[in-house]
Motif scaffolding. Sequence first.
Motif, PDB file in Angstrom:
ATOM      1  N   ASP A  58     -15.013 -11.352  31.368  1.00  0.00           N
ATOM      2  CA  ASP A  58     -16.186 -12.108  31.849  1.00  0.00           C
ATOM      3  C   ASP A  58     -17.156 -12.016  30.557  1.00  0.00           C
ATOM      4  N   TYR A 117     -12.263  -7.178  34.963  1.00  0.00           N
ATOM      5  CA  TYR A 117     -13.012  -8.539  35.219  1.00  0.00           C
ATOM      6  C   TYR A 117     -14.238  -8.464  34.528  1.00  0.00           C
ATOM      7  N   ILE A 118     -15.078  -7.425  34.391  1.00  0.00           N
ATOM      8  CA  ILE A 118     -16.332  -7.475  33.782  1.00  0.00           C
ATOM      9  C   ILE A 118     -16.149  -7.850  32.132  1.00  0.00           C
ATOM     10  N   ASP A 163     -10.711  -7.253  41.133  1.00  0.00           N
ATOM     11  CA  ASP A 163     -11.957  -7.977  41.817  1.00  0.00           C
ATOM     12  C   ASP A 163     -13.151  -8.060  40.784  1.00  0.00           C
ATOM     13  N   THR A 164     -14.313  -8.757  41.333  1.00  0.00           N
ATOM     14  CA  THR A 164     -15.226  -8.800  40.372  1.00  0.00           C
ATOM     15  C   THR A 164     -16.147  -7.576  39.967  1.00  0.00           C
ATOM     16  N   SER A 165     -15.864  -6.427  40.582  1.00  0.00           N
ATOM     17  CA  SER A 165     -16.629  -5.155  40.313  1.00  0.00           C
ATOM     18  C   SER A 165     -15.652  -4.307  39.438  1.00  0.00           C
ATOM     19  N   SER A 166     -14.287  -4.657  38.896  1.00  0.00           N
ATOM     20  CA  SER A 166     -13.478  -3.903  37.998  1.00  0.00           C
ATOM     21  C   SER A 166     -13.859  -4.068  36.623  1.00  0.00           C
ATOM     22  N   ASP A 167     -13.489  -3.068  35.869  1.00  0.00           N
ATOM     23  CA  ASP A 167     -13.786  -3.013  34.427  1.00  0.00           C
ATOM     24  C   ASP A 167     -13.272  -4.090  33.777  1.00  0.00           C
TER      25      ASP A 167
END
Length: 463
Positions: free
Chosen positions: A157, A153-154, A147-151
């Motif tokens: 990105d 993903y970050i 999800d967008t809050s996972s390390d």
Amino acid sequence: MAIDNKKIAADVLAAVGGKENVSMVTHCMTRLRFNLKDASIPKEDEIKNIPGVAGVMVAGGQYQVIIGQNVPKVYAEVCKLGEFSTKSALDENLDKPKEKLTAKKIGNNIMNYLSGSMTQLIPVMIAAGMFKTILVILGPDMLKLIDTSSDTYILLDFLYDAFYYFLPVYLGQAAAKRLGANGMLGIMLGCILLVPDFVALNGTVETLKIYNLFPAPVADYSQSLLPVLLGVWIMSYVEKFFKKIVPTTLSTIFTPFLTMVIMVPVMFCVCAPLGSYVGTIIGNALIAFQAKGGFLATAVVGGLYAFIVMTGMHGVILAAALTTFFTLGYEDFIITAGCVANCTAWGIAFGAFLKLKVKQNRALAFGYFISGILGGITEPSLYGIGIKYKKPLIALAAGGFLGSLYLGITHVKCYMLGATNFLSVLGFVAGGTANTVNYIISCVIGFAVATILTYVLGGFGED
């Protein structure tokens, strides 16, 4: 069968008379260039028959053996065998006589400058695009593994942003290298637009006085291309001027310093705002055109959109489109045509993949296609296929025009902003079945036209 670069190098070196007959050797994009002590020794027919050699030519006092795209590897082997010092690649066109400066020549020079600068960035562009592709596949839009809050993903990105946010920095060095200017000064020109203290001023003040004399508009210049391309071009002449007038003993210190003294106000007050101004003018013109041109206006935007993206002015135009979107709850002009234009970028990459013969080039083209359709990143296709080979730009414009023409005729509307890959169709579902189907048909038209025209027009120069 794998190419044996060492054998090609050994055969060529022996055919030109061995290392004893070579006073210097260098290379350009496709040729080994020998300065020979005795030019009568090489036998042209013998060299042409060497596997891996495409031809021979004599120009500029050099004996040139045409190898192709793998010439850097063959050159490295030649230098090892002959114990020659290696040199940087030369301009492929340096043997051509000076041509009269015409409008066509100026246009070609601009295209060659843009192409020569941007194609240097393709490897890192692909790397960034692949990180984005993995993010999309694993993220909430597809497999929902992160999800967008996972390390993860970050991380993925900001690995993508590490290239695209700092694009002016990469481009500054590449453009300077293309023009023979100081690459570090080119990097500095890109950096001054992205300095955190300057970026932080955006939204708080309207202008910044350069040297307390020249007012410069404060704006976000990340991902912008035109300011750096124009700035480095001007800088190349400024640097040459100071190299001529500054004494040699002082040149190391004062040439770069004085060059930047001149370029700072030029960059902030002229080059940087120019992209924003031009983008605003184009955006206003297109909106006025839509009011009078209807579906034809949408078609024109679809044909031109990819070119606007390549100049980095699409941000200003999209700002106008977003105003419409947030006011009405949908958009049926710039954003919709831009979605179809993305499909045409996939199309020229896929058409090139089908047409190209060299395995390495085919692999690159397919990588651009995957980067676009899965990751939503079209820049590798635009620069690696369109700008590099030029003729695919015709396919790009035609596909965008015809796909967007159908889009405009059927009054397709976008109701949700988000993905720029194949999932962009989700933004049209809220308009109903007809809206969604017509959008898909528009994309298929744009993709098919771009693919077919790219294949038919060719122009890849592999033969």
